[in-house]
Design an enzyme around this catalytic site. Structure first.
Site, PDB file in Angstrom:
ATOM      1  N   GLU A  90       0.638  -1.059  -0.015  1.00  0.00           N
ATOM      2  CA  GLU A  90       0.346   0.008  -0.258  1.00  0.00           C
ATOM      3  C   GLU A  90       0.799   1.267  -0.210  1.00  0.00           C
ATOM      4  O   GLU A  90       1.556   1.393   0.676  1.00  0.00           O
ATOM      5  CB  GLU A  90      -0.805  -0.062   1.144  1.00  0.00           C
ATOM      6  N   ARG A 118       5.129 -12.838   9.605  1.00  0.00           N
ATOM      7  CA  ARG A 118       5.917 -11.411   9.251  1.00  0.00           C
ATOM      8  C   ARG A 118       6.793 -11.702  10.093  1.00  0.00           C
ATOM      9  O   ARG A 118       7.369 -11.650  11.573  1.00  0.00           O
ATOM     10  CB  ARG A 118       5.493 -10.037   9.353  1.00  0.00           C
ATOM     11  N   LYS A 145       4.293   0.721  10.094  1.00  0.00           N
ATOM     12  CA  LYS A 145       4.687   1.540   9.003  1.00  0.00           C
ATOM     13  C   LYS A 145       3.360   3.436   9.735  1.00  0.00           C
ATOM     14  O   LYS A 145       4.778   4.805   9.383  1.00  0.00           O
ATOM     15  CB  LYS A 145       3.348   1.568   8.118  1.00  0.00           C
TER      16      LYS A 145
HETATM   17  P1  ATP Z   1      -0.006  -1.506   6.463  1.00  0.00           P
HETATM   18  O1  ATP Z   1      -0.976  -1.364   8.336  1.00  0.00           O
HETATM   19  O2  ATP Z   1       0.320  -0.510   6.462  1.00  0.00           O
HETATM   20  O3  ATP Z   1      -1.290  -2.461   5.981  1.00  0.00           O
HETATM   21  P2  ATP Z   1       1.935  -2.845   5.979  1.00  0.00           P
HETATM   22  O4  ATP Z   1       2.732  -2.773   6.658  1.00  0.00           O
HETATM   23  O5  ATP Z   1       0.815  -4.733   6.224  1.00  0.00           O
HETATM   24  O6  ATP Z   1       1.406  -1.589   6.423  1.00  0.00           O
HETATM   25  P3  ATP Z   1       1.036  -3.422   3.154  1.00  0.00           P
HETATM   26  O7  ATP Z   1       1.947  -2.800   2.308  1.00  0.00           O
HETATM   27  O8  ATP Z   1       0.474  -4.272   2.678  1.00  0.00           O
HETATM   28  O9  ATP Z   1       2.596  -2.616   4.509  1.00  0.00           O
HETATM   29  O10 ATP Z   1       2.725  -4.568   2.719  1.00  0.00           O
HETATM   30  C1  ATP Z   1       3.078  -4.974   1.742  1.00  0.00           C
HETATM   31  C2  ATP Z   1       3.497  -5.997   1.550  1.00  0.00           C
HETATM   32  O11 ATP Z   1       4.287  -6.427   2.410  1.00  0.00           O
HETATM   33  C3  ATP Z   1       2.258  -7.050   2.772  1.00  0.00           C
HETATM   34  O12 ATP Z   1       2.086  -8.868   0.984  1.00  0.00           O
HETATM   35  C4  ATP Z   1       2.520  -7.785   3.759  1.00  0.00           C
HETATM   36  O13 ATP Z   1       1.985  -8.469   3.970  1.00  0.00           O
HETATM   37  C5  ATP Z   1       4.123  -7.104   3.844  1.00  0.00           C
HETATM   38  N1  ATP Z   1       5.025  -7.407   4.970  1.00  0.00           N
HETATM   39  C6  ATP Z   1       4.457  -6.625   5.488  1.00  0.00           C
HETATM   40  N2  ATP Z   1       5.221  -6.149   6.690  1.00  0.00           N
HETATM   41  C7  ATP Z   1       6.536  -7.285   6.964  1.00  0.00           C
HETATM   42  C8  ATP Z   1       6.906  -8.150   7.509  1.00  0.00           C
HETATM   43  N3  ATP Z   1       7.593  -6.765   8.580  1.00  0.00           N
HETATM   44  N4  ATP Z   1       7.393  -9.181   7.163  1.00  0.00           N
HETATM   45  C9  ATP Z   1       6.706  -9.465   6.158  1.00  0.00           C
HETATM   46  N5  ATP Z   1       6.080  -9.040   5.326  1.00  0.00           N
HETATM   47  C10 ATP Z   1       5.780  -8.136   5.684  1.00  0.00           C
END
Ligand code: ATP
Ligand code: MG
Length: 567
Positions: free
Chosen positions: A47, A272, A282
C-alpha cells in the site's frame, strides 16, 4: 500442457541449492498436480502509504524469489484503495526500493485503482445476485451490530432490501447523492459467523477524497478486503503470499471469488518479520519521521530499505538475510545481529580496505627525514587477492587514533605508550619517546616517536615482531572528512507500550567532524563502501559533495584485533 507426465518433466528446478520451506513445498506440489497449468505467478502488493522496511524486503525476496526460482512471474501491484493516506512520493520510493533490491517486474506494474471500474461491475453483479446490499447504518452503528468474538452480530435493518432498491441506491452512492459515511455497500454473508470477517463486511464506503491516480472520478472507494482478492484474481496470480493476519480473511476472499465465479488464486500465509531494537509498523515509522525524531524516511538508523541503503547495506546482504531467516508459520523476532552479520559477510568479501583515523592525534617521527615521502604497498582486500594493492604515502608527520595511545597503559595494552613499540600498518615499527601537551588543558596534542628503518613491512629484515599494529594516515596527504557513527535506533529489544518513543537510543547517532582519511579515498563516490581497517565498514553518504566528504558507519567489525594480527 495437458498430460501430467509432460508437466512433471517441465517442472523447473531451482537454479541453486535452496533452503526448503513450506511455501516451496506448496508450489512444487501445485506444479506436480498441474493445479495452475504449471504456472507460478506471484505479486508484491504494497500500500503506497509509507516507505518500505526490512519486513517488506522479506516479502519482496519471497515473492520475486519464488517466481524466479520456478521460472514464473511476479507483479508489482500498488494496493491503492485508501486515497487519504496515499501519495506519489511513496509509489516512487517503493519502485526504487524494489529495483535496488535487484528485482524486476518488467511490464507488470499494476494498481488496484486500475480495477476500480471492474470492481464496481463485480459489486453490481453481487447486488444483482442478492449477495450485497446498501446499508444506511453509519460506521459506529455497523460496529455495534457486528457483535464480538463470543457474541453473534445483529442483522442490519437494511439487509433485506430488494435487489432493485439496492441497485438504485448503489448507483446514487456512486453519483454522489449522499454525504460521506452515510451509507455503505455490504456483502450479505452471515452476521452469526464465528469469523468476524464474514459478518457482512463493508465493500464500499462513501468518501470524497482525491485519489493519487483516479483524481475525483470516484466518491465511493472499495475496501481493501474487497479489492485485494479480486485484484489477485484479475492478474491470474497463482500463489497469493501474505502475512498471517490475513489467514482469517481468506474465507472472505474465497467467498467473493466463488460468488463471482472468477479465477481463484491460492492464498498462503507466513509469519511477518519482527526485528529487535527497532519498530516496523508503518504508523510508528511515519510518526518518527513526522515528529522529526529522525531526519527522514532514509535516516540511516531507520529499518526502512532507504535507510538501510543510506546506511551502506547492500542489496546482496538483504537478500542473504531473507534467505537465512527463511519463512515459517510461527511468529518470532529475529535478532538484528543476524542482519548485521549478513552485511559483514557480504562486505568482508567485497569492501576495499583503507586506513582512516576518526579521532586523530598528531604523531611526529623525529628521526624520519623532513622531505621524504614513501609510497608503501597496502593490500586492498586480504579476502580477495585479485583486488591487488595500492600505494599509501608515508611521511614524517602522521595521524593516529587518540585511542591507540595511553600515557598510563593498563596491563595487556599492546598499542602505543611511552617507551613502548608498535607497528604502523604497512610501514615501520615506531617507539614513543615523548608526549607534547597543551599547557592549559593538559590535553595531548602531539606524540613524539622514532622509527626503526630496518623494520619496513615486506622487506626481508622486517621479521622483528611487536605485539600491536595500529593504523595511521600521513598528515600532509590526508583528506578531511566528517564521519557519522550510527547504532541501534532503540535501547531495548522490544520497544513497545505507550512510551515506545522514550525508548529511543540517544547514542544511535554520533558525529565525528574532524576525521582524516588516506588519500586514495579522493575518488570515492556516493554509496561506495569501504572497510576502515580496525574500525568497521563505512560508506560515502549522500551529503558528500565536491570538497566535502561525508561517511556513514555501516556496521562495526566483529573482532578487530584477531584480524590485524593474522594478516
Ligand atoms: P499496513 O499496516 O499499512 O497494511 P503493511 O506493513 O502490511 O502495513 P503493506 O504495504 O500492506 O504494509 O505490505 C505489503 C506487503 O508486505 C504485504 O504483502 C505484507 O504482507 C508484506 N509485509 C509487510 N510487513 C511485513 C513484515 N514485517 N514481514 C514480512 N512481510 C511483510
Ligand atoms: Mg497491509
Amino acid at each position: 500442457m495437458s498430460s501430467e507426465k509432460k508437466t512433471a518433466a517441465e517442472t523447473p528446478e531451482p537454479a541453486q541449492p535452496v533452503r526448503r520451506n513450506f511455501i516451496r513445498e506448496i508450489i512444487e506440489d501445485d506444479l506436480k498436480t498441474n493445479r495452475f497449468e504449471g504456472r507460478v505467478h506471484t505479486r508484491f502488493p504494497p500500500e503506497p502509504n509509507g516507505y518500505l522496511h526490512i519486513g517488506h524486503a522479506k516479502s519482496i525476496c519471497l515473492n520475486f524469489g519464488m517466481a524466479k526460482d520456478y521460472k514464473g512471474l511476479c507483479n508489482l501491484r500498488f494496493d491503492d484503495t485508501n486515497p487519504s493516506k496515499e501519495e506519489q512520493e511513496y509509489v516512487d520510493s517503493i519502485e526504487q526500493d524494489v529495483r535496488w533490491l535487484g528485482f524486476d517486474w518488467e511490464n507488470r506494474l499494476f494498481y488496484a485503482s486500475d480495477y476500480f471500474d471492474q470492481l464496481h461491475d463485480y459489486a453490481v453483479q453481487l447486488i444483482t445476485k442478492g449477495k450485497a446490499y446498501v446499508c444506511d447504518l453509519n460506521a459506529d452503528q455497523v460496529r455495534e451490530h457486528r457483535g464480538t468474538l463470543t457474541q453473534p452480530g445483529k442483522d442490519s435493518p437494511y439487509r433485506n432490501r430488494p435487489v432493485e432498491e439496492n441497485l438504485d441506491l448503489f448507483r446514487r452512492m456512486r453519483e454522489g447523492e449522499f454525504p460521506d459515511g452515510t451509507r455503505t455497500l455490504r456483502a450479505k454473508i452471515d452476521m452469526a459467523s464465528p469469523n468476524l470477517n464474514l459478518r457482512d463486511p463493508v465493500m464500499y464506503r462513501i468518501l470524497r477524497a482525491t485519489h493519487h491516480r483516479t483524481g475525483d472520478k470516484w466518491c465511493i472507494y472499495p475496501m481493501y478486503d474487497w479489492a485485494h482478492g479480486q485484484s489477485d484474481s484479475l492478474e491470474q496470480i497463482t500463489h497469493s503470499i501474505c502475512t498471517l493476519e490475513f489467514e482469517d480473511h481468506r474465507p472472505l476472499y474465497d467467498w467473493f471469488v466463488e460468488q463471482l465465479g472468477i479465477y481463484h488464486p491460492r492464498q498462503i500465509e507466513f509469519a511477518r518479520l519482527n526485528l529487535t531494537y527497532t519498530v516496523m509498523s508503518k504508523r510508528k515509522l511515519l510518526q518518527l519521521v513526522e515528529e522529526k525524531h529522525v531526519t527522514g524516511w532514509d535516516d540511516p538508523r531507520m529499518p526502512t530499505i532507504s535507510g538501510l541503503r543510506r546506511r551502506g547495506y547492500t542489496p546482496e546482504s538483504l537478500r542473504m538475510f531473507a534467505d537465512r531467516i527463511g519463512v515459517s508459520k510461527s511468529e518470532s523476532t529475529v535478532d538484528v545481529a543476524t542482519l548485521e552479520d549478513c552485511l559483514r559477510d557480504d562486505l568482508n568479501k567485497r569492501a576495499a580496505r583503507v586506513m582512516a583515523v576518526l579521532n586523530p592525534v598528531k604523531l611526529v617521527i623525529e628521526n624520519y627525514p623532513d622531505d621524504v615521502v614513501e609510497e608503501l604497498e597496502a593490500v586492498n582486500n586480504p579476502e580477495d587477492p585479485s583486488k591487488g594493492s595500492r600505494k599509501v604515502p608515508f611521511s614524517k608527520v602522521l595521524y593516529i587514533e587518540q585511542d591507540d595511545f595511553r600515557e598510563n597503559p593498563p596491563k595487556k595494552y599492546f598499542r602505543l605508550s611511552p617507551g613502548n613499540e608498535v607497528r604502523l600498518r604497512y610501514a615501520y615499527i615506531i617507539k614513543c619517546v615523548g608526549v607534547v601537551k597543551d599547557e592549559k588543558t593538559g590535553e595531548i596534542v602531539e606524540l613524539r616517536c622514532t622509527y626503526d628503518p630496518d623494520t619496513k613491512s615486506g622487506s626481508p629484515q622486517s621479521a622483528r615482531k611487536v605485539k600491536g599494529t595500529i593504523h595511521w594516515v600521513s598528515a600532509n596527504h590526508a583528506l578531511d572528512a566528517e564521519v557519522r557513527l550510527y547504532d541501534r535506533l532503540f535501547r531495548v529489544e522490544n520497544p513497545e507500550g505507550d512510551n515506545w518513543k522514550g525508548l529511543m537510543n540517544p547514542e544511535a547517532f554520533k558525529l565525528l567532524p574532524h576525521c582524516k582519511l588516506e588519500p586514495t579515498l579522493a575518488i570515492a563516490k556516493k554509496q561506495d563502501r569501504f572497510q576502515f581497517e580496525r574500525l568497521g565498514y563505512f560508506c560515502v553518504d549522500d551529503d558528500s559533495a565536491p570538497g566535502r566528504l561525508v561517511f556513514n558507519r555501516t556496521v562495526t567489525l566483529r573482532d578487530t584485533w584477531a584480524k590485524i594480527e593474522k594478516s
